[in-house]
Design a protein around this motif. Sequence first.
Motif, PDB file in Angstrom:
ATOM      1  N   ILE A   1      37.267  12.985  25.094  1.00 49.25           N
ATOM      2  CA  ILE A   1      37.512  13.287  26.502  1.00 49.25           C
ATOM      3  C   ILE A   1      36.345  14.129  26.994  1.00 49.25           C
ATOM      4  O   ILE A   1      36.010  15.147  26.379  1.00 49.25           O
ATOM      5  CB  ILE A   1      38.836  14.050  26.702  1.00 49.25           C
ATOM      6  CG1 ILE A   1      40.013  13.180  26.269  1.00 49.25           C
ATOM      7  CG2 ILE A   1      38.985  14.482  28.157  1.00 49.25           C
ATOM      8  CD1 ILE A   1      41.345  13.890  26.280  1.00 49.25           C
TER       9      ILE A   1
ATOM     10  N   TYR B   1      34.915  16.525  29.896  1.00 53.26           N
ATOM     11  CA  TYR B   1      35.143  17.310  31.102  1.00 53.26           C
ATOM     12  C   TYR B   1      33.872  17.117  31.920  1.00 53.26           C
ATOM     13  O   TYR B   1      32.825  17.678  31.611  1.00 53.26           O
ATOM     14  CB  TYR B   1      35.383  18.784  30.755  1.00 53.26           C
ATOM     15  CG  TYR B   1      35.680  19.635  31.964  1.00 53.26           C
ATOM     16  CD1 TYR B   1      36.917  19.582  32.584  1.00 53.26           C
ATOM     17  CD2 TYR B   1      34.722  20.484  32.493  1.00 53.26           C
ATOM     18  CE1 TYR B   1      37.201  20.356  33.699  1.00 53.26           C
ATOM     19  CE2 TYR B   1      34.993  21.264  33.609  1.00 53.26           C
ATOM     20  CZ  TYR B   1      36.225  21.190  34.205  1.00 53.26           C
ATOM     21  OH  TYR B   1      36.496  21.956  35.314  1.00 53.26           O
TER      22      TYR B   1
ATOM     23  N   LEU C   1      30.464  23.270  33.164  1.00 53.22           N
ATOM     24  CA  LEU C   1      31.512  24.113  32.603  1.00 53.22           C
ATOM     25  C   LEU C   1      31.580  25.500  33.242  1.00 53.22           C
ATOM     26  O   LEU C   1      30.678  26.306  33.081  1.00 53.22           O
ATOM     27  CB  LEU C   1      31.270  24.267  31.104  1.00 53.22           C
ATOM     28  CG  LEU C   1      32.289  25.038  30.311  1.00 53.22           C
ATOM     29  CD1 LEU C   1      33.629  24.322  30.325  1.00 53.22           C
ATOM     30  CD2 LEU C   1      31.807  25.220  28.891  1.00 53.22           C
TER      31      LEU C   1
ATOM     32  N   LYS D   1      37.494  27.852  32.777  1.00 53.69           N
ATOM     33  CA  LYS D   1      38.127  26.626  32.266  1.00 53.69           C
ATOM     34  C   LYS D   1      38.030  26.490  30.751  1.00 53.69           C
ATOM     35  O   LYS D   1      38.635  25.587  30.168  1.00 53.69           O
ATOM     36  CB  LYS D   1      37.503  25.383  32.921  1.00 53.69           C
ATOM     37  CG  LYS D   1      37.790  25.273  34.400  1.00 53.69           C
ATOM     38  CD  LYS D   1      39.264  25.108  34.631  1.00 53.69           C
ATOM     39  CE  LYS D   1      39.582  25.031  36.101  1.00 53.69           C
ATOM     40  NZ  LYS D   1      41.004  25.155  36.361  1.00 53.69           N
TER      41      LYS D   1
ATOM     42  N   ASP E   1      41.413  26.771  28.932  1.00 59.36           N
ATOM     43  CA  ASP E   1      42.229  25.581  29.212  1.00 59.36           C
ATOM     44  C   ASP E   1      41.742  24.381  28.408  1.00 59.36           C
ATOM     45  O   ASP E   1      42.536  23.634  27.830  1.00 59.36           O
ATOM     46  CB  ASP E   1      42.203  25.233  30.700  1.00 59.36           C
ATOM     47  CG  ASP E   1      42.868  26.277  31.573  1.00 59.36           C
ATOM     48  OD1 ASP E   1      43.696  27.057  31.058  1.00 59.36           O
ATOM     49  OD2 ASP E   1      42.548  26.318  32.773  1.00 59.36           O
ATOM     50  N   LEU E   2      40.429  24.178  28.382  1.00 60.91           N
ATOM     51  CA  LEU E   2      39.874  23.044  27.643  1.00 60.91           C
ATOM     52  C   LEU E   2      40.067  23.226  26.139  1.00 60.91           C
ATOM     53  O   LEU E   2      40.312  22.253  25.419  1.00 60.91           O
ATOM     54  CB  LEU E   2      38.396  22.866  27.985  1.00 60.91           C
ATOM     55  CG  LEU E   2      38.132  22.377  29.406  1.00 60.91           C
ATOM     56  CD1 LEU E   2      36.663  22.511  29.763  1.00 60.91           C
ATOM     57  CD2 LEU E   2      38.596  20.938  29.567  1.00 60.91           C
TER      58      LEU E   2
ATOM     59  N   LEU F   1      43.613  22.255  25.444  1.00 57.56           N
ATOM     60  CA  LEU F   1      43.710  20.793  25.492  1.00 57.56           C
ATOM     61  C   LEU F   1      43.123  20.187  24.230  1.00 57.56           C
ATOM     62  O   LEU F   1      43.684  19.247  23.665  1.00 57.56           O
ATOM     63  CB  LEU F   1      43.003  20.260  26.741  1.00 57.56           C
ATOM     64  CG  LEU F   1      42.985  18.746  26.905  1.00 57.56           C
ATOM     65  CD1 LEU F   1      44.402  18.180  26.991  1.00 57.56           C
ATOM     66  CD2 LEU F   1      42.178  18.364  28.147  1.00 57.56           C
ATOM     67  N   TRP F   2      41.999  20.719  23.774  1.00 60.36           N
ATOM     68  CA  TRP F   2      41.376  20.237  22.543  1.00 60.36           C
ATOM     69  C   TRP F   2      42.345  20.382  21.375  1.00 60.36           C
ATOM     70  O   TRP F   2      42.485  19.477  20.555  1.00 60.36           O
ATOM     71  CB  TRP F   2      40.094  21.006  22.290  1.00 60.36           C
ATOM     72  CG  TRP F   2      39.214  20.475  21.197  1.00 60.36           C
ATOM     73  CD1 TRP F   2      39.451  19.408  20.374  1.00 60.36           C
ATOM     74  CD2 TRP F   2      37.952  20.989  20.821  1.00 60.36           C
ATOM     75  NE1 TRP F   2      38.412  19.231  19.502  1.00 60.36           N
ATOM     76  CE2 TRP F   2      37.477  20.193  19.754  1.00 60.36           C
ATOM     77  CE3 TRP F   2      37.183  22.049  21.255  1.00 60.36           C
ATOM     78  CZ2 TRP F   2      36.253  20.433  19.140  1.00 60.36           C
ATOM     79  CZ3 TRP F   2      35.961  22.270  20.634  1.00 60.36           C
ATOM     80  CH2 TRP F   2      35.502  21.474  19.599  1.00 60.36           C
TER      81      TRP F   2
ATOM     82  N   ILE G   1      37.174  17.166  22.684  1.00 58.98           N
ATOM     83  CA  ILE G   1      36.764  17.461  24.052  1.00 58.98           C
ATOM     84  C   ILE G   1      35.256  17.644  24.066  1.00 58.98           C
ATOM     85  O   ILE G   1      34.703  18.317  23.198  1.00 58.98           O
ATOM     86  CB  ILE G   1      37.449  18.757  24.568  1.00 58.98           C
ATOM     87  CG1 ILE G   1      38.962  18.622  24.556  1.00 58.98           C
ATOM     88  CG2 ILE G   1      36.923  19.134  25.951  1.00 58.98           C
ATOM     89  CD1 ILE G   1      39.514  17.633  25.553  1.00 58.98           C
ATOM     90  N   ARG G   2      34.605  17.072  25.040  1.00 59.55           N
ATOM     91  CA  ARG G   2      33.173  17.260  25.246  1.00 59.55           C
ATOM     92  C   ARG G   2      32.987  17.851  26.637  1.00 59.55           C
ATOM     93  O   ARG G   2      33.783  17.581  27.533  1.00 59.55           O
ATOM     94  CB  ARG G   2      32.427  15.938  25.133  1.00 59.55           C
ATOM     95  CG  ARG G   2      32.612  15.292  23.769  1.00 59.55           C
ATOM     96  CD  ARG G   2      31.875  13.979  23.676  1.00 59.55           C
ATOM     97  NE  ARG G   2      32.219  13.266  22.470  1.00 59.55           N
ATOM     98  CZ  ARG G   2      31.663  13.464  21.282  1.00 59.55           C
ATOM     99  NH1 ARG G   2      30.739  14.388  21.144  1.00 59.55           N
ATOM    100  NH2 ARG G   2      32.027  12.756  20.245  1.00 59.55           N
ATOM    101  N   VAL G   3      31.952  18.666  26.810  1.00 54.27           N
ATOM    102  CA  VAL G   3      31.731  19.327  28.093  1.00 54.27           C
ATOM    103  C   VAL G   3      30.297  19.127  28.568  1.00 54.27           C
ATOM    104  O   VAL G   3      29.403  18.875  27.772  1.00 54.27           O
ATOM    105  CB  VAL G   3      32.061  20.841  28.021  1.00 54.27           C
ATOM    106  CG1 VAL G   3      33.539  21.061  27.730  1.00 54.27           C
ATOM    107  CG2 VAL G   3      31.202  21.556  26.997  1.00 54.27           C
TER     108      VAL G   3
ATOM    109  N   TRP H   1      31.388  23.188  19.889  1.00 50.91           N
ATOM    110  CA  TRP H   1      31.657  22.235  20.964  1.00 50.91           C
ATOM    111  C   TRP H   1      30.579  21.161  21.008  1.00 50.91           C
ATOM    112  O   TRP H   1      29.433  21.392  20.641  1.00 50.91           O
ATOM    113  CB  TRP H   1      31.680  22.969  22.297  1.00 50.91           C
ATOM    114  CG  TRP H   1      32.830  23.896  22.466  1.00 50.91           C
ATOM    115  CD1 TRP H   1      33.039  25.076  21.811  1.00 50.91           C
ATOM    116  CD2 TRP H   1      33.940  23.732  23.338  1.00 50.91           C
ATOM    117  NE1 TRP H   1      34.206  25.656  22.223  1.00 50.91           N
ATOM    118  CE2 TRP H   1      34.782  24.848  23.176  1.00 50.91           C
ATOM    119  CE3 TRP H   1      34.293  22.751  24.258  1.00 50.91           C
ATOM    120  CZ2 TRP H   1      35.958  25.013  23.884  1.00 50.91           C
ATOM    121  CZ3 TRP H   1      35.471  22.925  24.968  1.00 50.91           C
ATOM    122  CH2 TRP H   1      36.295  24.033  24.774  1.00 50.91           C
TER     123      TRP H   1
END
Length: 108
Positions: free
Chosen positions: A15, A17, A21, A25, A28-29, A32-33, A43-45, A69
Amino acid sequence: RRYWNDDRAPVFPQILYGLPLPPNKIADLSALWDEVAQYGGTIRVLIDHPDQVKFLERFESQRESPRAWSVFVKVDAGGKCVGACIIPELALTETYQASRTSPHIASI
């Protein structure tokens, strides 16, 4: 691609974002991760400034089990819309170098 495993639980391969960044957030991320990791997801940002690497480092240094990350460096190719400016090249270079030297960045 399969998005469900044999137990009918969702599988999230990756996923992104898709906005640069903001520090508010990251928690929150990260939560979610934690959720999607149960199903093999990650999760990738996007980052476009060296300070965003510092925000990730600060957040991860407070975790009991810090992680690294996966980031994409967002580049402004001259439209002056968003992203690390490539003119001057310094902004892109600083963002890239901060990403490469951080223990909390796994891949770019």
